[in-house]
Design an enzyme around this catalytic site. Structure first.
Site, PDB file in Angstrom:
ATOM      1  N   ARG A 119      49.844  78.513  -9.716  1.00 35.12           N
ATOM      2  CA  ARG A 119      49.090  77.707 -10.551  1.00 35.12           C
ATOM      3  C   ARG A 119      50.129  76.766 -11.243  1.00 35.12           C
ATOM      4  O   ARG A 119      51.320  77.410 -11.605  1.00 35.12           O
ATOM      5  CB  ARG A 119      48.422  78.804 -11.752  1.00 35.12           C
TER       6      ARG A 119
ATOM      7  N   GLU B 249      45.503  68.662 -12.127  1.00 32.68           N
ATOM      8  CA  GLU B 249      45.206  68.517 -10.823  1.00 32.68           C
ATOM      9  C   GLU B 249      43.747  67.598 -10.617  1.00 32.68           C
ATOM     10  O   GLU B 249      42.842  67.868 -11.783  1.00 32.68           O
ATOM     11  CB  GLU B 249      44.908  69.575 -10.007  1.00 32.68           C
TER      12      GLU B 249
ATOM     13  N   HIS C  21      46.628  71.123  -3.444  1.00 35.05           N
ATOM     14  CA  HIS C  21      46.193  72.473  -3.776  1.00 35.05           C
ATOM     15  C   HIS C  21      45.405  72.806  -2.498  1.00 35.05           C
ATOM     16  O   HIS C  21      43.927  73.433  -2.540  1.00 35.05           O
ATOM     17  CB  HIS C  21      45.141  72.604  -4.748  1.00 35.05           C
TER      18      HIS C  21
HETATM   19  C1  8YV Z   1      41.023  77.685  -4.441  1.00 39.19           C
HETATM   20  C2  8YV Z   1      42.713  79.003  -5.367  1.00 39.19           C
HETATM   21  O1  8YV Z   1      40.871  76.877  -3.154  1.00 39.19           O
HETATM   22  O2  8YV Z   1      41.753  80.746  -4.846  1.00 39.19           O
HETATM   23  C3  8YV Z   1      42.360  80.308  -5.754  1.00 39.19           C
HETATM   24  O3  8YV Z   1      42.537  80.871  -6.697  1.00 39.19           O
HETATM   25  O4  8YV Z   1      43.477  78.273  -6.024  1.00 39.19           O
HETATM   26  C4  8YV Z   1      42.173  78.276  -4.139  1.00 39.19           C
HETATM   27  O5  8YV Z   1      42.036  79.154  -3.156  1.00 39.19           O
HETATM   28  C5  8YV Z   1      40.630  76.893  -5.447  1.00 39.19           C
HETATM   29  O6  8YV Z   1      40.344  77.565  -6.573  1.00 39.19           O
HETATM   30  C6  8YV Z   1      39.370  75.913  -5.228  1.00 39.19           C
HETATM   31  O7  8YV Z   1      38.224  76.842  -4.804  1.00 39.19           O
END
Ligand code: 8YV
Length: 324
Positions: A237, A266, A285
């Site tokens: 993150r 983001e 991302h």
């Molecule tokens: C997702 C992510 O793509 O799973 C997570 O925590 O960061 C990513 O795999 C994102 O949250 C959007 O759905």
């Protein structure tokens, strides 16, 4: 009458159908106050909520008195106020296993592309700069045999360690709250404190969730401890890193390069200083963004919601104590 749920993310047809077999589905584009207002009755009646990335907080829960389960298409859940969910006995389901290997692949892609300057030199070829031979100004640094530091040894860290150990013969250091027996036995990983990792690693890879504890865990003091030749990678993150300190470290030559899939804000603003650094590989991302894995995550999230609303919270549940 089927129970009502709110869906705030597009699903592949087959999964939308699976959801509709069990529930009356209200599809919305987001969870903004305007949207909630517009569909006030559906939000008030909904027992389930399915989607990803949007903020789910006490103010939203106020408008959803019947809610019993939320299901996110992600492993991370920092956008959920878990205390507020607990206070209302609403469970939160997530997708922790299905994306592990894909995110580890993305991390390896960042390691390789930063060290070997893949993006930069490919752009030079496209710009017609490849003449007869290439000189040292096109060279990168080796990956194989270098020391990999993994901060956060969870499922994804373990999958990265496997790739690094077997594929690239890399010695592995890791920092985590607990020792990880499997990482040590299978991949010869060595547990150490964060400072030791920062000082010794050639690649510092961050794969941490965002919590109060991890917010800005990597800042000026940590970049100063890294080798000048170090390559910094983050696919957990964004706010775990103080981005201004990262920009300064890159500009001052305190570290060599950075490979980033996540950012403090983001989408990353086009004006970000990070994009002006030649030694930065910035991805939008896409850690889990393959056709296969995104389908599997969505399928897992649909099944999670069905399970949770049947009282099954033995797997993929963040707060099983809030049993619906
Ligand atoms: C997702 C992510 O793509 O799973 C997570 O925590 O960061 C990513 O795999 C994102 O949250 C959007 O759905």
């Amino acid at each position: 009458m089927k129970p009502s749920v709110i869906l705030y993310k597009a699903l592949p047809d087959a999964l939308q159908q699976r959801l509709e077999d069990h529930f009356t589905v209200t599809r919305v584009n987001n969870l903004s106050p305007e949207t909630v207002q517009q569909h006030a009755e559906a939000f008030a009646d909904a027992v389930g909520l399915l989607g990803s990335s949007e903020k789910v907080d006490a103010a939203l829960l106020e408008k959803m008195p019947a809610l019993r389960a939320t299901s996110t298409i992600s492993v991370g859940y920092d956008n959920f106020d878990v205390d507020a969910l607990n206070a209302r006995n609403v469970v939160l389901m997530h997708t922790p296993t299905v994306l592990t290997e894909t995110v580890a692949d993305t991390l390896m892609a960042l390691v390789l592309s930063t060290a070997r300057r893949v993006v930069e030199v490919a752009e030079r070829v496209k710009a017609g700069e490849w003449t007869k031979s290439i000189g040292p100004d096109w060279f990168g640094t080796d990956v194989h045999g270098k020391t990999l530091g993994i901060v956060g040894m969870g499922r994804i860290g373990l999958a990265l360690a496997q790739r690094a150990h077997f594929g690239f013969n890399m010695p592995i250091l890791y920092n985590a709250r607990r020792q990880h027996k499997e990482a040590e036995e299978r991949f010869n990983a060595r547990h150490c404190d964060l400072d030791t990792l920062l000082q010794e690693a050639d690649f510092v890879c961050l794969i941490l969730p965002l919590t109060d504890e991890t917010h800005h865990m990597i800042g000026k003091a940590q970049f100063e401890k890294m080798k000048k030749s170090a390559i910094f990678i983050n696919a957990g993150r964004g706010p775990v890193v103080d981005e201004q300190a990262l920009i300064a470290a890159l500009k001052n030559g305190e570290i060599h390069a950075a490979g980033l899939d996540v950012f403090e804000q983001e989408p990353l603003p086009a004006s970000s200083e990070l994009l002006k650094q030649p030694n930065v590989v910035a991805l939008p991302h896409i850690g889990s963004a393959t056709h296969e894995t995104r389908y599997n995550m969505a399928a897992c999230a649909v099944d999670n919601l069905i399970d949770a609303l049947q009282g099954k919270v033995d797997k993929n549940c963040v707060n099983p104590q809030a049993k619906p």
